[in-house]
Write a protein that holds these residues in place. Sequence first.
Motif, PDB file in Angstrom:
ATOM      1  N   GLN A 160      -9.088   2.994  10.220  1.00 14.17           N
ATOM      2  CA  GLN A 160      -9.127   2.120  11.388  1.00 14.17           C
ATOM      3  C   GLN A 160      -7.746   1.524  11.660  1.00 14.17           C
ATOM      4  OE1 GLN A 160     -12.578   0.167   9.098  1.00 14.17           O
ATOM      5  NE2 GLN A 160     -12.533  -0.829  11.092  1.00 14.17           N
ATOM      6  N   HIS A 161      -7.479   1.280  12.926  1.00 12.42           N
ATOM      7  CA  HIS A 161      -6.297   0.520  13.307  1.00 12.42           C
ATOM      8  C   HIS A 161      -6.563  -0.122  14.659  1.00 12.42           C
ATOM      9  CE1 HIS A 161      -5.652   4.447  15.175  1.00 12.42           C
ATOM     10  NE2 HIS A 161      -4.910   3.823  16.077  1.00 12.42           N
ATOM     11  N   GLU A 162      -6.146  -1.379  14.773  1.00 14.89           N
ATOM     12  CA  GLU A 162      -6.341  -2.089  16.028  1.00 14.89           C
ATOM     13  C   GLU A 162      -5.306  -3.197  16.173  1.00 14.89           C
ATOM     14  OE1 GLU A 162      -9.765  -4.666  16.551  1.00 14.89           O
ATOM     15  OE2 GLU A 162      -9.965  -4.884  14.382  1.00 14.89           O
ATOM     16  N   LEU A 163      -4.986  -3.507  17.416  1.00 21.89           N
ATOM     17  CA  LEU A 163      -4.166  -4.668  17.735  1.00 21.89           C
ATOM     18  C   LEU A 163      -5.133  -5.789  18.082  1.00 21.89           C
ATOM     19  CD1 LEU A 163      -1.349  -3.111  19.915  1.00 21.89           C
ATOM     20  CD2 LEU A 163      -1.061  -4.280  17.738  1.00 21.89           C
ATOM     21  N   SER A 164      -5.048  -6.883  17.328  1.00 23.33           N
ATOM     22  CA  SER A 164      -5.980  -7.979  17.540  1.00 23.33           C
ATOM     23  C   SER A 164      -5.272  -9.304  17.298  1.00 23.33           C
ATOM     24  CB  SER A 164      -7.169  -7.825  16.576  1.00 23.33           C
ATOM     25  OG  SER A 164      -8.042  -8.913  16.685  1.00 23.33           O
ATOM     26  N   HIS A 165      -5.329 -10.188  18.276  1.00 23.15           N
ATOM     27  CA  HIS A 165      -4.751 -11.534  18.159  1.00 23.15           C
ATOM     28  C   HIS A 165      -3.284 -11.502  17.742  1.00 23.15           C
ATOM     29  CE1 HIS A 165      -8.746 -13.180  18.713  1.00 23.15           C
ATOM     30  NE2 HIS A 165      -9.182 -12.380  17.764  1.00 23.15           N
ATOM     31  N   GLY A 166      -2.509 -10.570  18.305  1.00 21.22           N
ATOM     32  CA  GLY A 166      -1.085 -10.495  18.011  1.00 21.22           C
ATOM     33  C   GLY A 166      -0.742  -9.816  16.706  1.00 21.22           C
ATOM     34  N   CYS A 167      -1.725  -9.197  16.063  1.00 21.68           N
ATOM     35  CA  CYS A 167      -1.488  -8.513  14.790  1.00 21.68           C
ATOM     36  C   CYS A 167      -2.009  -7.082  14.849  1.00 21.68           C
ATOM     37  CB  CYS A 167      -2.197  -9.231  13.638  1.00 21.68           C
ATOM     38  SG  CYS A 167      -1.479 -10.827  13.242  1.00 21.68           S
ATOM     39  N   LEU A 168      -1.302  -6.195  14.158  1.00 18.41           N
ATOM     40  CA  LEU A 168      -1.790  -4.843  13.934  1.00 18.41           C
ATOM     41  C   LEU A 168      -2.556  -4.875  12.625  1.00 18.41           C
ATOM     42  CD1 LEU A 168      -1.860  -1.734  14.362  1.00 18.41           C
ATOM     43  CD2 LEU A 168       0.284  -1.664  13.053  1.00 18.41           C
ATOM     44  N   VAL A 169      -3.797  -4.413  12.651  1.00 19.23           N
ATOM     45  CA  VAL A 169      -4.612  -4.343  11.443  1.00 19.23           C
ATOM     46  C   VAL A 169      -4.858  -2.866  11.152  1.00 19.23           C
ATOM     47  CG1 VAL A 169      -6.774  -5.002  10.330  1.00 19.23           C
ATOM     48  CG2 VAL A 169      -5.713  -6.552  11.994  1.00 19.23           C
ATOM     49  N   LEU A 170      -4.343  -2.408  10.004  1.00 16.18           N
ATOM     50  CA  LEU A 170      -4.502  -1.010   9.587  1.00 16.18           C
ATOM     51  C   LEU A 170      -5.358  -0.950   8.331  1.00 16.18           C
ATOM     52  CD1 LEU A 170      -0.808   0.240   9.672  1.00 16.18           C
ATOM     53  CD2 LEU A 170      -2.631   1.008  11.152  1.00 16.18           C
ATOM     54  N   VAL A 171      -6.241   0.026   8.293  1.00 12.13           N
ATOM     55  CA  VAL A 171      -7.020   0.282   7.086  1.00 12.13           C
ATOM     56  C   VAL A 171      -6.651   1.677   6.611  1.00 12.13           C
ATOM     57  CG1 VAL A 171      -9.309   0.485   6.063  1.00 12.13           C
ATOM     58  CG2 VAL A 171      -8.898  -1.207   7.868  1.00 12.13           C
ATOM     59  N   LEU A 172      -6.106   1.765   5.407  1.00  9.14           N
ATOM     60  CA  LEU A 172      -5.737   3.045   4.804  1.00  9.14           C
ATOM     61  C   LEU A 172      -6.722   3.360   3.693  1.00  9.14           C
ATOM     62  CD1 LEU A 172      -1.869   2.622   4.377  1.00  9.14           C
ATOM     63  CD2 LEU A 172      -3.119   3.471   6.349  1.00  9.14           C
ATOM     64  N   HIS A 173      -7.074   4.644   3.587  1.00 11.91           N
ATOM     65  CA  HIS A 173      -7.988   5.089   2.536  1.00 11.91           C
ATOM     66  C   HIS A 173      -7.249   6.036   1.606  1.00 11.91           C
ATOM     67  CE1 HIS A 173     -11.393   3.361   4.669  1.00 11.91           C
ATOM     68  NE2 HIS A 173     -10.889   3.909   5.774  1.00 11.91           N
ATOM     69  N   ARG A 174      -7.347   5.778   0.301  1.00 13.84           N
ATOM     70  CA  ARG A 174      -6.774   6.707  -0.674  1.00 13.84           C
ATOM     71  C   ARG A 174      -7.718   7.896  -0.766  1.00 13.84           C
ATOM     72  NH1 ARG A 174      -5.992   4.105  -6.108  1.00 13.84           N
ATOM     73  NH2 ARG A 174      -8.074   4.861  -6.479  1.00 13.84           N
ATOM     74  N   VAL A 175      -7.135   9.091  -0.620  1.00 16.55           N
ATOM     75  CA  VAL A 175      -7.940  10.317  -0.609  1.00 16.55           C
ATOM     76  C   VAL A 175      -7.695  11.103  -1.891  1.00 16.55           C
ATOM     77  CG1 VAL A 175      -8.005  10.476   1.891  1.00 16.55           C
ATOM     78  CG2 VAL A 175      -6.165  11.585   0.660  1.00 16.55           C
ATOM     79  N   GLU A 176      -8.598  12.016  -2.166  1.00 16.46           N
ATOM     80  CA  GLU A 176      -8.477  12.829  -3.379  1.00 16.46           C
ATOM     81  C   GLU A 176      -7.376  13.853  -3.179  1.00 16.46           C
ATOM     82  OE1 GLU A 176     -11.819  14.086  -5.378  1.00 16.46           O
ATOM     83  OE2 GLU A 176     -12.914  12.238  -5.024  1.00 16.46           O
ATOM     84  N   SER A 177      -6.737  14.225  -4.281  1.00 12.98           N
ATOM     85  CA  SER A 177      -5.654  15.220  -4.215  1.00 12.98           C
ATOM     86  C   SER A 177      -6.245  16.600  -3.979  1.00 12.98           C
ATOM     87  CB  SER A 177      -4.849  15.201  -5.514  1.00 12.98           C
ATOM     88  OG  SER A 177      -5.648  15.702  -6.573  1.00 12.98           O
ATOM     89  N   LEU A 178      -5.358  17.572  -3.788  1.00 14.76           N
ATOM     90  CA  LEU A 178      -5.797  18.941  -3.531  1.00 14.76           C
ATOM     91  C   LEU A 178      -6.561  19.534  -4.698  1.00 14.76           C
ATOM     92  CD1 LEU A 178      -2.560  20.253  -1.795  1.00 14.76           C
ATOM     93  CD2 LEU A 178      -4.680  19.479  -0.725  1.00 14.76           C
ATOM     94  N   THR A 179      -6.361  19.022  -5.912  1.00 16.46           N
ATOM     95  CA  THR A 179      -7.051  19.545  -7.089  1.00 16.46           C
ATOM     96  C   THR A 179      -8.439  18.951  -7.240  1.00 16.46           C
ATOM     97  OG1 THR A 179      -6.125  17.848  -8.533  1.00 16.46           O
ATOM     98  CG2 THR A 179      -4.874  19.919  -8.290  1.00 16.46           C
ATOM     99  N   GLY A 180      -8.801  18.014  -6.358  1.00 15.94           N
ATOM    100  CA  GLY A 180     -10.115  17.401  -6.432  1.00 15.94           C
ATOM    101  C   GLY A 180     -10.140  16.150  -7.281  1.00 15.94           C
ATOM    102  N   GLU A 181      -9.003  15.823  -7.897  1.00 17.59           N
ATOM    103  CA  GLU A 181      -8.963  14.616  -8.718  1.00 17.59           C
ATOM    104  C   GLU A 181      -8.671  13.413  -7.850  1.00 17.59           C
ATOM    105  OE1 GLU A 181      -5.962  15.147 -11.631  1.00 17.59           O
ATOM    106  OE2 GLU A 181      -6.815  16.993 -12.407  1.00 17.59           O
ATOM    107  N   SER A 182      -9.159  12.273  -8.262  1.00 19.87           N
ATOM    108  CA  SER A 182      -8.854  11.044  -7.560  1.00 19.87           C
ATOM    109  C   SER A 182      -7.434  10.651  -7.884  1.00 19.87           C
ATOM    110  CB  SER A 182      -9.823   9.960  -8.005  1.00 19.87           C
ATOM    111  OG  SER A 182      -9.505   8.742  -7.378  1.00 19.87           O
ATOM    112  N   THR A 183      -6.682  10.236  -6.854  1.00 22.11           N
ATOM    113  CA  THR A 183      -5.297   9.809  -7.089  1.00 22.11           C
ATOM    114  C   THR A 183      -5.161   8.328  -6.949  1.00 22.11           C
ATOM    115  OG1 THR A 183      -4.738  10.202  -4.782  1.00 22.11           O
ATOM    116  CG2 THR A 183      -4.280  11.983  -6.341  1.00 22.11           C
TER     117      THR A 183
END
Length: 142
Positions: free
Chosen positions: A119-142
């Motif tokens: 998610q990302h949005e401009l709200s009340h003068g602020c940019l709010v970003l939500v980043l998700h850590r994704v699994e690597s190409l080997t299927g392991e959690s990074t």
Amino acid sequence: MATRDLERWMWAEACALLDQADRLQQQFFDPPDARATRRAWRPPVDVYQAGRELVIVAALPGVTAERLEVGIDGAMLVIAGERRLPPGLRSHNVQRLEIPRGRFERRLRLPPGHYQIGQHELSHGCLVLVLHRVESLTGEST
């Protein structure tokens, strides 16, 4: 306290405040990185983490979505764009300008792992970003 000592003390305090103001100006108006040719201001950010999610809040008053760029460059989150003077104020005489305007860029080193912007949005003068850590190409959690 003698008058002479008071004058020296006041002069020293004034010089210290000027030095502090200069350091703050340099902090907010540094070139974004060694490759940059233009100066830019750096918006302040807050970073929160819960599990595999990062939430970044960047103060960008008056910045429109059309003037905003967000991306991930390797291990860096890049927030860049431009804050312009509102059109209705261009004919006014400036009495004081404290909110930075012009080109801005902020680079944040992300914690280890691979991230995607959710998610990302401009709200009340602020940019709010939500980043998700994704699994690597080997299927392991990074």
